[in-house]
Design a protein around this motif. Structure first.
Motif, PDB file in Angstrom:
ATOM      1  N   CYS A 113       5.866  18.066   4.804  1.00 55.94           N
ATOM      2  CA  CYS A 113       6.962  17.091   4.867  1.00 55.94           C
ATOM      3  C   CYS A 113       6.845  16.244   6.126  1.00 55.94           C
ATOM      4  O   CYS A 113       7.055  15.032   6.111  1.00 55.94           O
ATOM      5  CB  CYS A 113       8.318  17.804   4.874  1.00 55.94           C
ATOM      6  N   LEU A 114       6.476  16.922   7.244  1.00 55.21           N
ATOM      7  CA  LEU A 114       6.337  16.236   8.524  1.00 55.21           C
ATOM      8  C   LEU A 114       5.284  15.138   8.448  1.00 55.21           C
ATOM      9  O   LEU A 114       5.477  14.015   8.886  1.00 55.21           O
ATOM     10  CB  LEU A 114       5.942  17.273   9.591  1.00 55.21           C
ATOM     11  N   LYS A 115       4.130  15.491   7.790  1.00 53.29           N
ATOM     12  CA  LYS A 115       3.037  14.525   7.670  1.00 53.29           C
ATOM     13  C   LYS A 115       3.476  13.323   6.819  1.00 53.29           C
ATOM     14  O   LYS A 115       3.220  12.172   7.156  1.00 53.29           O
ATOM     15  CB  LYS A 115       1.824  15.207   7.020  1.00 53.29           C
ATOM     16  N   ALA A 116       4.206  13.636   5.719  1.00 51.00           N
ATOM     17  CA  ALA A 116       4.666  12.554   4.846  1.00 51.00           C
ATOM     18  C   ALA A 116       5.637  11.639   5.564  1.00 51.00           C
ATOM     19  O   ALA A 116       5.551  10.410   5.450  1.00 51.00           O
ATOM     20  CB  ALA A 116       5.324  13.146   3.601  1.00 51.00           C
ATOM     21  N   SER A 117       6.565  12.239   6.342  1.00 50.55           N
ATOM     22  CA  SER A 117       7.550  11.406   7.034  1.00 50.55           C
ATOM     23  C   SER A 117       6.925  10.640   8.193  1.00 50.55           C
ATOM     24  O   SER A 117       7.324   9.529   8.503  1.00 50.55           O
ATOM     25  CB  SER A 117       8.708  12.262   7.529  1.00 50.55           C
ATOM     26  N   ALA A 118       5.849  11.229   8.790  1.00 51.42           N
ATOM     27  CA  ALA A 118       5.195  10.555   9.917  1.00 51.42           C
ATOM     28  C   ALA A 118       4.516   9.270   9.470  1.00 51.42           C
ATOM     29  O   ALA A 118       4.500   8.279  10.181  1.00 51.42           O
ATOM     30  CB  ALA A 118       4.163  11.491  10.543  1.00 51.42           C
ATOM     31  N   THR A 119       3.916   9.286   8.278  1.00 47.87           N
ATOM     32  CA  THR A 119       3.257   8.073   7.799  1.00 47.87           C
ATOM     33  C   THR A 119       4.259   7.087   7.207  1.00 47.87           C
ATOM     34  O   THR A 119       3.909   5.951   6.914  1.00 47.87           O
ATOM     35  CB  THR A 119       2.200   8.417   6.712  1.00 47.87           C
ATOM     36  N   GLY A 120       5.472   7.562   7.015  1.00 51.86           N
ATOM     37  CA  GLY A 120       6.522   6.669   6.524  1.00 51.86           C
ATOM     38  C   GLY A 120       6.509   6.493   5.025  1.00 51.86           C
ATOM     39  O   GLY A 120       7.279   5.758   4.463  1.00 51.86           O
ATOM     40  N   LYS A 121       5.580   7.153   4.332  1.00 53.96           N
ATOM     41  CA  LYS A 121       5.559   7.040   2.866  1.00 53.96           C
ATOM     42  C   LYS A 121       5.121   8.384   2.273  1.00 53.96           C
ATOM     43  O   LYS A 121       4.402   9.151   2.911  1.00 53.96           O
ATOM     44  CB  LYS A 121       4.606   5.935   2.432  1.00 53.96           C
ATOM     45  N   PRO A 122       5.565   8.649   1.054  1.00 50.28           N
ATOM     46  CA  PRO A 122       5.216   9.932   0.463  1.00 50.28           C
ATOM     47  C   PRO A 122       3.722  10.002   0.174  1.00 50.28           C
ATOM     48  O   PRO A 122       3.059   8.981  -0.020  1.00 50.28           O
ATOM     49  CB  PRO A 122       6.023   9.948  -0.832  1.00 50.28           C
ATOM     50  N   ILE A 123       3.195  11.230   0.159  1.00 52.67           N
ATOM     51  CA  ILE A 123       1.775  11.381  -0.144  1.00 52.67           C
ATOM     52  C   ILE A 123       1.566  11.061  -1.614  1.00 52.67           C
ATOM     53  O   ILE A 123       2.191  11.655  -2.472  1.00 52.67           O
ATOM     54  CB  ILE A 123       1.315  12.819   0.141  1.00 52.67           C
ATOM     55  N   SER A 124       0.696  10.090  -1.864  1.00 54.65           N
ATOM     56  CA  SER A 124       0.494   9.719  -3.258  1.00 54.65           C
ATOM     57  C   SER A 124      -0.889  10.154  -3.700  1.00 54.65           C
ATOM     58  O   SER A 124      -1.804  10.244  -2.897  1.00 54.65           O
ATOM     59  CB  SER A 124       0.699   8.212  -3.411  1.00 54.65           C
ATOM     60  N   ASP A 125      -0.994  10.453  -4.952  1.00 54.48           N
ATOM     61  CA  ASP A 125      -2.276  10.878  -5.495  1.00 54.48           C
ATOM     62  C   ASP A 125      -2.588   9.995  -6.695  1.00 54.48           C
ATOM     63  O   ASP A 125      -2.619  10.445  -7.832  1.00 54.48           O
ATOM     64  CB  ASP A 125      -2.188  12.355  -5.893  1.00 54.48           C
ATOM     65  N   THR A 126      -2.785   8.729  -6.406  1.00 55.85           N
ATOM     66  CA  THR A 126      -2.929   7.735  -7.463  1.00 55.85           C
ATOM     67  C   THR A 126      -4.319   7.111  -7.415  1.00 55.85           C
ATOM     68  O   THR A 126      -4.858   6.886  -6.336  1.00 55.85           O
ATOM     69  CB  THR A 126      -1.894   6.609  -7.235  1.00 55.85           C
ATOM     70  N   THR A 127      -4.875   6.844  -8.574  1.00 55.41           N
ATOM     71  CA  THR A 127      -6.153   6.133  -8.615  1.00 55.41           C
ATOM     72  C   THR A 127      -5.902   4.676  -8.223  1.00 55.41           C
ATOM     73  O   THR A 127      -5.077   4.005  -8.843  1.00 55.41           O
ATOM     74  CB  THR A 127      -6.737   6.179 -10.050  1.00 55.41           C
TER      75      THR A 127
END
Lengths: 201, 311
Positions: B24-38
């Motif tokens: 969660c910390l990593k996701a909030s640090a980048t300011g966007k949710p971790i996406s796994d999209t092509t």
């Protein structure tokens, strides 16, 4: 028991001897002996190819099955037919290919055991050029389990450059060998070269 | 004894909580949710980006790749993605086949990477960081007698870059590039390596069956392939000697050596199908028997796009 051993030993010697036998050497003699037929095939193919691009060959060593690749701007069609199958003529007509000319070419190729003929592009100083590529199945004795060898001839439109050993060069000044399908080619005359290869196309 | 087990369970819970918290910390640090999209883009976006590259100068990293020919080659690839050509008698077919994917689905991503590596000599594509060897940098643009690949320096750069970077067991004895290695095991691609390259570079989901030596053993390959063509791309790992009948030797090792992209499959009658596939810079339509199809196919990769948050 002793007899069996002798037979096995004899068989091993025959196989060893067979593997050491050199194949009939393909030389400029072959070309000169069959020059009329070979150049006839080359000229027929060039004329027919100019009307509609295609490649032609036999997919078996008894020369009964024809493999044809019909090349259009958007797609290439690959078909295989038995030599006298009516579908072959139907297909030639369907794609507006010169049926009589191609049938004659098939017969000429069959008469000289020519397995494959096509047009290959190559580039010199970024300029596209083309050559006629022909492969012939040798009539020498077949050695069991050994890979087949094919005699390849290439016909150029312009005179080519060769080194002192008769090997085909890329350009006159650049002493780099021109390899086609990773094979070094040798001079027959200014416009025709040959090699012996394990691949017929 | 019971206390010991409880302690282990508590420890596992603590570790799990830490992992979730750090995620969660990593996701909030980048300011966007971790996406796994092509990643996807269009041909128009790619061409607009290419039109802006008016000041591309000769690269110090790629001395034999002329910027004008480089850009011309990239434009050809974007305008006509099917035209990318692996060259005659090279082992670049796997790299050419996987190029079908970005050239159709994300041409802008492909272009950005190519320009970055041309200008800086290093770049990141998907999960991979590329810093090619000196030998590759000198050799790209010099390959000759390969047909149209001779005049496609960007494709030479791309194929050599991939062959230099990704290694499989077939490359074990030939890892360093020497002139002529493009035709040898240095450039060879096994089935697992192909799938790994597609996953890591373009972030697709891949379901694969088959292997380098054993066929997938499908009862009805036509139905299997037809179904999967509806939902994604299909790469086939095939025996090239049979597909193109490159020799007449009776004793042949049945091994796959060639990658093609299957575009269509149609039943003609009970035993014959028409397959349309991409390889060697164009589409081919070939009529084959079902038994022949079973014989030549060793690997099937069903490649689909990942949507947001898909696993």
């Amino acid at each position: 028991m002793q007899n069996n051993r002798n037979y096995i030993l004899l068989l091993c010697l025959v196989l060893l001897f067979g593997s050491c036998v050199s194949r009939k050497v393909f030389s400029t003699n072959y070309y000169h002996e069959n020059e009329k037929t070979l150049t006839g095939i080359e000229q027929s193919f060039k004329t027919l190819y100019a009307q509609k691009p295609f490649s032609l060959g036999f997919s078996d060593l008894s020369f009964n099955y024809i493999s044809i690749e019909i090349i259009t701007d958007s797609i290439k069609y690959i078909y295989e037919f038995q030599i006298n199958e009516p579908r072959f003529q139907d297909t030639l007509h369907k794609y507006n290919l010169p049926a009589d000319g191609i049938t004659n070419l098939v017969n000429q190729m069959r008469s000289i055991h020519c397995l494959w003929i096509n047009n290959l592009d190559f580039y010199t100083n970024n300029q596209k050029r083309s050559l006629v590529f022909m492969s012939i199945h040798p009539l020498a004795i077949h050695i069991p389990f050994a890979p087949e060898k094919y005699y390849i001839l290439t016909f150029y439109s312009q005179p080519q450059y060769f080194d002192s050993e008769g090997r085909l060069l890329e350009r006159r000044r650049l002493k780099k060998l021109r390899k086609i399908n990773d094979e070094v080619f040798r001079r027959i005359n200014d416009k025709v070269c040959y090699t012996i290869s394990e691949r017929f196309r | 004894m019971r206390t010991g087990k409880k302690n282990i369970i508590r420890l596992l819970y603590t570790l799990l909580s830490c992992c979730i918290y750090l995620g969660c910390l990593k996701a909030s640090a980048t300011g966007k949710p971790i996406s796994d999209t092509t990643p996807l883009s269009t041909k128009e976006q790619a061409l607009a980006f290419l039109d802006k590259q008016t000041d591309l100068t000769a690269s110090n990293f790629w001395p034999n790749v002329h910027p004008v020919f480089f850009l011309q080659n990239l434009r050809k690839n974007i305008e006509n993605p099917l035209s990318i050509y692996e060259g005659r008698s090279t082992n670049f077919c796997g790299y050419a086949a996987l190029s079908y994917l970005p050239l159709h689905d994300d041409p802008l991503g492909y272009l950005r990477f190519m320009l970055e590596i041309y200008k800086n000599g290093k770049a990141v594509y998907g999960k991979e960081y590329f810093e090619p060897s000196r030998e590759i940098k000198l050799a790209a643009g010099t390959l000759s007698f390969k047909g149209e690949l001779d005049i496609r320096p960007a494709d030479q750069l791309w194929f050599m870059l991939l062959a230099d970077h990704f290694k499989g067991y077939l490359n074990f004895f030939d890892k360093q590039y020497n002139p002529g290695d493009e035709n040898k095991t240095w450039a060879a691609v096994n089935f697992a390596k192909f799938n790994r390259m597609v996953r890591n570079l373009f972030n697709y989901r891949i379901e694969s069956i088959g292997s380098d030596l054993v066929r997938p053993g499908l009862r009805d390959p036509v139905e299997y392939l037809s179904e999967r063509l509806q939902t994604g791309n299909i790469a086939l790992f095939v025996n090239n000697l049979d597909l193109y009948k490159k020799n007449h030797t009776q004793l042949k090792f049945a091994v796959p050596t060639h990658f093609v992209i299957l575009l269509n499959i149609t039943e003609i009658d009970d035993d014959t199908v028409a397959i349309t596939y991409w390889d060697y810079g164009g589409k081919t339509l070939q009529r084959v028997s079902v038994s022949f199809l079973k014989k030549i196919i060793f690997g099937i990769s069903h490649i689909t796009q990942k949507t947001v948050h898909a696993k």
